[in-house]
Design a protein around this motif. Structure first.
Motif, mmCIF file in Angstrom:
data_model
loop_
_atom_site.group_PDB
_atom_site.id
_atom_site.type_symbol
_atom_site.label_atom_id
_atom_site.label_comp_id
_atom_site.label_asym_id
_atom_site.label_seq_id
_atom_site.Cartn_x
_atom_site.Cartn_y
_atom_site.Cartn_z
ATOM 1 N N ALA A 22 -4.095 10.290 -6.865
ATOM 2 C CA ALA A 22 -5.607 9.424 -6.853
ATOM 3 C C ALA A 22 -6.069 9.318 -8.267
ATOM 4 O O ALA A 22 -6.431 8.181 -8.796
ATOM 5 N N GLN A 23 -6.146 10.460 -9.165
ATOM 6 C CA GLN A 23 -6.462 10.207 -10.724
ATOM 7 C C GLN A 23 -5.553 9.186 -11.248
ATOM 8 O O GLN A 23 -5.952 8.406 -12.291
ATOM 9 N N LYS A 24 -4.313 9.528 -11.117
ATOM 10 C CA LYS A 24 -3.241 8.665 -11.821
ATOM 11 C C LYS A 24 -3.516 7.139 -11.371
ATOM 12 O O LYS A 24 -3.259 6.147 -12.191
ATOM 13 N N ALA A 25 -3.496 7.104 -10.032
ATOM 14 C CA ALA A 25 -3.719 5.701 -9.376
ATOM 15 C C ALA A 25 -5.116 5.059 -10.207
ATOM 16 O O ALA A 25 -4.951 4.083 -10.435
ATOM 17 N N ARG A 26 -5.918 5.752 -10.308
ATOM 18 C CA ARG A 26 -7.321 5.163 -10.866
ATOM 19 C C ARG A 26 -6.967 4.606 -12.236
ATOM 20 O O ARG A 26 -7.442 3.866 -12.558
ATOM 21 N N ALA A 27 -6.215 5.696 -13.251
ATOM 22 C CA ALA A 27 -6.120 5.244 -14.428
ATOM 23 C C ALA A 27 -5.088 3.883 -14.435
ATOM 24 O O ALA A 27 -5.502 3.273 -15.431
ATOM 25 N N ALA A 71 6.403 5.777 -7.532
ATOM 26 C CA ALA A 71 6.152 4.581 -6.600
ATOM 27 C C ALA A 71 5.095 3.694 -6.795
ATOM 28 O O ALA A 71 4.788 2.597 -6.528
ATOM 29 N N LEU A 72 4.089 4.361 -7.595
ATOM 30 C CA LEU A 72 2.710 3.554 -8.098
ATOM 31 C C LEU A 72 2.815 2.340 -8.439
ATOM 32 O O LEU A 72 2.124 1.432 -8.044
ATOM 33 N N PRO A 73 3.708 2.134 -9.651
ATOM 34 C CA PRO A 73 3.869 0.648 -10.201
ATOM 35 C C PRO A 73 3.913 -0.575 -9.217
ATOM 36 O O PRO A 73 3.385 -1.545 -9.577
ATOM 37 N N ASN A 74 4.432 -0.323 -8.067
ATOM 38 C CA ASN A 74 4.542 -1.290 -7.291
ATOM 39 C C ASN A 74 3.432 -1.326 -5.945
ATOM 40 O O ASN A 74 3.744 -2.282 -5.153
ATOM 41 N N ALA A 75 2.574 -0.575 -6.195
ATOM 42 C CA ALA A 75 1.704 -0.576 -5.261
ATOM 43 C C ALA A 75 0.325 -1.283 -5.700
ATOM 44 O O ALA A 75 -0.073 -1.277 -6.649
ATOM 45 N N THR A 89 0.831 -0.918 0.082
ATOM 46 C CA THR A 89 0.056 -0.033 -0.155
ATOM 47 C C THR A 89 0.818 1.041 0.145
ATOM 48 O O THR A 89 1.798 1.061 0.816
ATOM 49 N N LEU A 90 0.703 2.044 -0.971
ATOM 50 C CA LEU A 90 1.345 3.246 -0.839
ATOM 51 C C LEU A 90 1.134 4.248 -0.149
ATOM 52 O O LEU A 90 -0.261 4.921 -0.347
ATOM 53 N N ILE A 91 1.678 4.725 0.864
ATOM 54 C CA ILE A 91 1.162 5.739 1.955
ATOM 55 C C ILE A 91 1.661 7.111 1.510
ATOM 56 O O ILE A 91 2.907 7.229 1.641
#
Lengths: 257, 377
Positions: B73-78, B44-48, B13-15
């Motif tokens: 958050a938008q990037k994560a949702r994408a 860091a997103l790709p590993n979360a 989980t990315l904190i």
């Protein structure tokens, strides 16, 4: 195919803006003497459909019938003759700003009749008093309020005693009392002059006060999802229509949530 | 205190934790912090498998903080990674949820600026369409004119009078001034050369012929395109914006008959008349210079003017004027009728009307001159 008492009917009409389809496959019949509501959320293509019905923009597909005449297939002469028998109240009034209110109402009369200027003036005054604007004959559109402009627009729409009158968002920008009064006026005009009325609106108060028939345009599916008397639709209509008709209903009475 | 952040992975989980003051004011001394935060989070997103936002130690915040969280958050949702906003204090969580409630439109975001070639291509491809529109419009006006002369199109006499007044009487002062001065200038400039030969007397005929044959009509045309052509485009354009043109069509009244016809007819009548007037004013300007500065006697000046004037020159000038009248009114009305539905479109239409009619006037002048020369007139 076209019912006997049809004033205006749409058959498989597709409304597009350039290459972007807004609504497709719309089929409905507006009976003579109906107060017909075109409803739906913002941006679902209500006003664009209205422009197609009243003959301002051709549909991308399908046809509009006035009685048994295919409007967009008819020669230009015939189209102009049909448009003469319809009146339009535009959203902002669209009064001719270089003319006084009386001259606005008089213009179609001057164009189409051989009446004397005196008679035309008398007719114009009469139409203006019908909408509660007696005494404003010599005012220019820039000198009156938005609500008065709408009513003056209605007086002009009635200039040639039309059989069908179109209203684009009649109550938008009006206070609740003026909006209710306009609704009453619409009802009275239908009852006394026997006109067919087509209204684009999303005001629930208006819809339930005046509608005898309606069509619901859905922005997501880009087509009509229901048609009929809104009071009936409230009980038996599909979910999204019931939601549309009930969601804001509490709001009108100040009972939101 | 400076705004700060801390980003780390905790069991996939990315904190994303913000601390310190996160307001516009605090960021003015540390403008690069939000950018650094989103950048580090993106890396860091790709590993979360999930994203969790924390802001317990934030002392002061406004939309700046939410904008930074929103970007992550938008990037994560994408990337299909859920964002958890439940641990955010106060109104932050609900507000962020509100922003995330509706997914962005497909293909949304910043529109890409078209490249040079693409622009050239698009403009070129637009040509056939524009040409068709112009031909359509000219055709419509011609049909309307034909209907008018066969008595089947009515255009309001009131509008007609307005146009006649506006581009006739009302234009007199400016036409007087400009043509009088043009006559003066022509006389001055030509006298400098003619003096060398002692032929000052020919100033009279030179001014007379050039005014009547071409300068008078061109000057009138240019004044009218700035004055009348622009006003045609602006008036019809704002009627278009205000749905007034639709209101006409809604009554089955043809806007071409009602709005364009009186303007075209009005200018076709008034431009030649104004041109005659401008000719006289120009000759008067030359006369002033000739009599006062060059000591030519009034009688001699007038005599020389008449001697070299032919009726042919007058007709040529009037032909120019008639053509210019059509060019100006058609450009003005065309731009007005094709005007878009916003205020800046009216401005563009007005500019285009003036530019098109002035270019049209110059081109028409050369075409007429060439034709007349070939025909030996």
């Amino acid at each position: 195919m076209i019912p006997e008492n049809s004033a205006v009917s749409a058959r498989n009409v597709t409304v597009a803006y350039g290459s972007r389809v807004i609504q497709s496959d719309l089929t409905f019949t507006i009976r003579k003497g109906d107060i017909f509501i075109i409803m739906g959320g913002s941006g679902c293509g209500k006003s664009s459909l209205l422009r197609v019905l009243m003959g301002l923009t051709p549909p991308a597909k399908g046809s509009v019938f006035y009685g048994n005449t295919d409007f967009w297939g008819a020669p230009e002469k015939k189209r102009e003759e049909i448009m003469r028998r319809t009146g339009v109240m535009f959203q902002s009034g669209a009064l001719w700003t270089s003319r006084t209110l009386a001259e606005n109402v008089a213009l179609p009369l001057e164009y189409y009749t051989d009446l004397s200027p005196r008679d035309i003036r008398a007719l114009a005054s009469f139409k203006l008093s019908l909408v509660g604007l007696a005494g404003f004959e010599d005012f220019y559109p820039s000198e009156i309020s938005g609500g008065m402009k709408k009513r003056a627009g209605l007086a002009r729409a009635l200039a040639l005693d039309p059989e069908v009158v179109y209203f684009d968002e009649p109550s938008a920008g009006l206070d609740p009392v003026s909006a209710a009064r306009l609704d009453e006026l619409i009802l009275q005009l239908r009852d006394t002059l026997g006109m067919t009325v087509v209204v684009v609106t999303h005001e629930l108060a208006s819809i339930f006060a005046i509608a005898s028939n309606s069509v619901f345009l859905d922005a997501k599916t880009k087509t009509m999802t229901a048609s009929g008397d809104p009071h009936e639709l409230l009980r038996h209509g599909p979910d999204e229509v019931v939601e549309f008709l009930t969601r804001g209903k509490g709001r009108d009475r100040g009972e939101n949530q | 205190m400076q705004p700060a952040f801390d980003i780390h992975l905790e069991q996939e989980t990315l904190i994303v934790r913000a601390s310190g003051p996160w307001s516009r004011q605090a960021l003015s001394s540390a403008p690069l912090v939000p950018d650094a935060m989103t950048k580090q989070a993106f890396d860091a997103l790709p590993n979360a498998k999930a994203v969790r936002f924390l802001a317990d130690d934030v002392t002061d915040w406004d939309s700046v903080l939410l904008a930074a969280f929103n970007a992550v958050a938008q990037k994560a949702r994408a990337a299909g990674i859920p964002a958890d906003t439940s641990a955010l204090p106060g109104g932050m969580g609900p507000m962020l949820d509100m922003a995330l409630a509706v997914p962005p439109r497909d293909g949304g975001g910043k529109k890409e600026e078209p490249g040079f070639l693409e622009t050239v291509g698009a403009k070129t491809l637009a040509w056939p369409g524009i040409t068709k529109n112009v031909v359509d419009f000219v055709g419509e006006v011609s049909i309307s004119l034909a209907r008018f002369f066969s008595g089947r199109a009515s255009c309001s006499p009131r509008d007609m009078w307005n146009v006649l007044r506006e581009c006739g009487v009302d234009a007199l002062p400016i036409v007087t001034l400009t043509s009088l001065l043009l006559g003066l200038i022509l006389a001055f400039v030509s006298s400098m050369q003619l003096k060398l030969f002692g032929a000052e007397i020919y100033v009279a005929s030179l001014v007379g012929v050039s005014m009547v044959r071409v300068m008078g009509p061109v000057l009138t045309g240019i004044v009218l395109s700035g004055r009348t052509g622009a006003s045609f485009a602006a008036v019809i354009g704002s009627m278009q914006v205000n749905e007034e043109v639709d209101a006409l069509t809604g009554f089955g009244i043809s806007p071409t008959d009602f709005l364009v016809l009186p303007r075209v007819l009005g200018l076709a009548v008034m431009t030649p008349l104004l041109t005659l007037y401008a000719d006289v004013a120009g000759i008067a300007g030359g006369f002033l210079v000739g009599v006062i500065m060059l000591d030519i006697s009034p009688a001699a000046y007038i005599n020389n003017t008449i001697q070299f004037m032919t009726l042919g020159y007058v007709w040529t000038g009037l032909l120019h004027a008639l053509v210019f009248g059509f060019i100006i009114s058609l450009c003005g009305c065309y731009q007005g009728m094709r005007c878009g539905r916003n205020a800046s479109a009216v401005g563009r239409a007005t500019t285009a009307a003036v530019v098109n009619s002035i270019v049209g006037i110059i081109v028409a002048t050369s075409v007429i001159t060439i034709i007349l020369t070939v025909l030996d007139l």
